[in-house]
Design an enzyme around this catalytic site. Structure first.
Site, PDB file in Angstrom:
ATOM      1  N   LYS A 169       0.806  -1.227   0.000  1.00 54.66           N
ATOM      2  CA  LYS A 169       0.000   0.000   0.000  1.00 54.66           C
ATOM      3  C   LYS A 169       0.837   1.275   0.000  1.00 54.66           C
ATOM      4  O   LYS A 169       0.379   2.338  -0.458  1.00 54.66           O
ATOM      5  CB  LYS A 169      -0.934   0.002   1.207  1.00 54.66           C
ATOM      6  CG  LYS A 169      -2.109  -0.948   1.108  1.00 54.66           C
ATOM      7  CD  LYS A 169      -3.168  -0.437   0.156  1.00 54.66           C
ATOM      8  CE  LYS A 169      -4.448  -1.236   0.232  1.00 54.66           C
ATOM      9  NZ  LYS A 169      -5.487  -0.723  -0.670  1.00 54.66           N
TER      10      LYS A 169
ATOM     11  N   SER B 135       0.949  -9.939  -0.763  1.00 55.07           N
ATOM     12  CA  SER B 135       0.729  -8.487  -0.755  1.00 55.07           C
ATOM     13  C   SER B 135       1.006  -7.814   0.579  1.00 55.07           C
ATOM     14  O   SER B 135       1.243  -6.612   0.623  1.00 55.07           O
ATOM     15  CB  SER B 135      -0.714  -8.174  -1.182  1.00 55.07           C
ATOM     16  OG  SER B 135      -1.636  -8.802  -0.303  1.00 55.07           O
TER      17      SER B 135
END
Length: 399
Positions: free
Chosen positions: A49, A300
Site C-alpha cells: 500500500k 501483498s
C-alpha cells in the site's frame, strides 16, 4: 487514465522509498511447478500500500500539499498514507473503524498521523473521511479507485517483469481492485501473453460478482479472515480495468487461506496476512491451472494481527489434517483412558488435550465420553487412528 508513462513516473517517485522486493522460488511448497513469491509482505509498513499512497501524495500540487491529506482504512492503507505523508512533510488525518486491531492503529500513529476512530465499519470511516475532506479541503487519498494510486501499485508489475521476464502467469489478491488493476495493466501492456489471475475471499466476492453481472453492486456483507480485501463494492475505475486486463478471478475460503498462511510460515519462513496468502491458497486448493507455467504469487502484505495468529495456525493445522478432535465412548471404569492413550501413542499420534465427560445425556450410565485432541501427520494417519479405536470396540467420531 493509466499509461505506461504514469507507471514509469511512479517507479521514479518510489525509487528512494519503496523496496524492490525479492522474487523467490518456492520449490518446497510447489515441487512440481515453477512458482515464485513476490514478497511485498517485506515492504516498508509490511504491505504494498505504501506504493500507491506515496505516488499519489508525490503528485499533489503545492496548494493541495499545504492543506494536507485524509484517508480511511482498517489497516495497511492507513500506514502507507501516514508514512508517505511523513516523508513528504504533510499533515495527515486517518479515519479508522474503532474495531480495528490496536497494533494497526498504533502503527499508523507511529508515523505521525492523526488517527480518528470511527464507530462502525470501513464504510462509516470512509464517510467520515469524505466529510473531513469537504470541510477542511484536505485531499482524500482513496485506497484503490484512483489512477495515481493504481499506478503506484502497478510498479510491482514492472518489477516482476524485470525480475522474471519469462513469467507466464501472475496471481494477485483482489479487494477493491487497485492492486490487480495496476499490475494487470503493466503486464498486459508489456507482455500480453502473460496471464493475470485474481483471488478474492469467498466471504467478500465483490469483484467476482461485479464481473459476472457486468455491473457493480454492493454486497450485503463482506467478512473474511482476509480482512484487507473484504470490500463490499469494487471501484468504478478498477472494475473497468479488471474487465479489460484480468483473465480470471477465483475465490478461496477462510480455511484455505489459513492453510496457506501456515504453509508459507513453515515452508518459506514468511509471515503473511490473510489477504497476502490468497494467491498461494488458490494454488494449493487447485483453483488455478499453472501446469507448465512460470508463475508468480504476490504476497501483498504481512501485517497479521498476532492476537489471532495462533487461531489461524490451529485452523490451518486442522485443514491439513495435522490436528483432529475425536469423541470416544468408553466404559466408565479404571484404565480406559490409559488404554486409549496407549493405543493412540502406539500409532504415533500425540495427545495434546483430554476431556472426560460422564454427565452427557446421550449415553447410558455405564459409559462416559472421552474427547481427545490429537496431533497427527495427515488424513491417512487420522483414518488409521480412528479405525484402530473402533476395532478395539470403542465408538469413535471426529468432531
Amino acid at each position: 487514465m493509466l499509461s505506461l508513462d504514469l507507471l514509469y513516473q511512479a517507479a521514479f517517485a518510489l525509487k528512494d522509498v519503496a523496496r524492490n522486493t525479492d522474487l523467490i522460488r518456492a520449490p518446497r511448497m510447489f515441487p512440481n511447478d515453477e512458482v515464485y513469491l513476490k514478497t511485498e509482505n517485506l515492504q516498508l509498513t509490511g504491505s504494498f500500500k505504501l506504493r500507491g499512497a506515496y505516488n499519489k501524495i508525490a503528485r499533489l500540487s503545492e496548494e493541495e500539499r499545504a492543506k494536507g491529506v485524509v484517508a480511511c482504512s482498517a489497516g495497511n492503507h492507513s500506514q502507507g498514507v501516514a508514512l508517505a505523508a511523513q516523508r513528504a512533510g504533510l499533515s495527515a488525518v486517518i479515519c479508522i473503524p474503532e474495531g480495528a486491531p490496536i497494533s494497526k492503529v498504533e502503527a499508523t500513529r507511529s508515523y505521525g498521523a492523526e488517527v480518528v476512530l470511527v464507530p462502525g465499519v470501513y464504510d462509516d470511516a470512509y464517510e467520515r473521511a469524505l466529510k473531513i475532506a469537504n470541510e477542511t479541503g484536505r485531499t482524500l487519498i482513496h485506497p484503490f479507485d484512483d489512477d495515481d494510486v493504481i499506478a503506484g501499485q502497478g510498479t510491482i508489475g514492472l518489477e516482476i517483469l524485470n525480475q522474471l521476464s519469462s513469467v507466464d502467469a501472475v496471481i494477485v489478491p483482489v479487494g477493491g481492485g487497485g492492486l490487480i488493476s495496476g499490475i494487470a495493466f503493466a503486464i498486459k501492456s508489456l507482455k500480453p501473453s502473460c496471464k493475470v489471475y485474481g483471488v478474492q475471499a469467498a466471504g467478500a466476492p465483490s469483484m467476482v460478482e461485479a464481473l459476472k453481472k457486468g455491473k457493480r453492486e454492493a454486497l450485503s456483507n463482506a467478512a473474511s479472515l482476509a480482512d484487507g480485501i473484504a470490500v463490499k463494492m469494487p471501484g468504478e475505475k478498477t472494475f473497468e480495468y479488471c474487465r479489460k486486463y484480468v483473465d480470471e478471478i477465483v475465490t478461496v475460503t477462510d480455511d484455505e487461506i489459513a492453510s496457506a498462511i501456515l504453509t508459507l510460515m513453515e515452508q518459506q519462513k514468511l509471515v503473511s496476512e490473510g489477504a497476502g496468502a490468497t494467491p498461494v491458497a488458490a494454488l494449493l486448493a487447485g483453483k488455478i491451472d499453472i501446469k507448465g507455467k512460470k508463475t508468480v504469487c504476490l504476497i501483498s502484505g504481512g501485517n497479521i494481527d498476532v492476537t489471532i495468529l495462533s487461531r489461524v495456525i490451529t485452523r490451518g493445522l486442522m485443514m491439513q489434517s495435522r490436528l483432529v478432535e475425536l469423541e470416544i465412548e468408553v466404559f466408565d471404569r479404571p484404565k480406559q483412558l490409559s488404554q486409549v492413550s496407549q493405543l493412540v501413542a502406539d500409532l504415533g499420534a500425540n495427545v495434546f488435550n483430554v476431556e472426560h465427560d460422564r454427565k452427557t445425556d446421550s449415553i447410558d450410565l455405564k459409559h462416559c465420553i472421552l474427547r481427545l485432541g490429537l496431533e497427527t501427520r495427515n488424513r491417512a494417519h487420522i483414518d488409521e487412528v480412528v479405525t484402530a479405536i473402533r476395532e478395539h470396540g470403542w465408538r469413535c467420531k471426529e468432531l
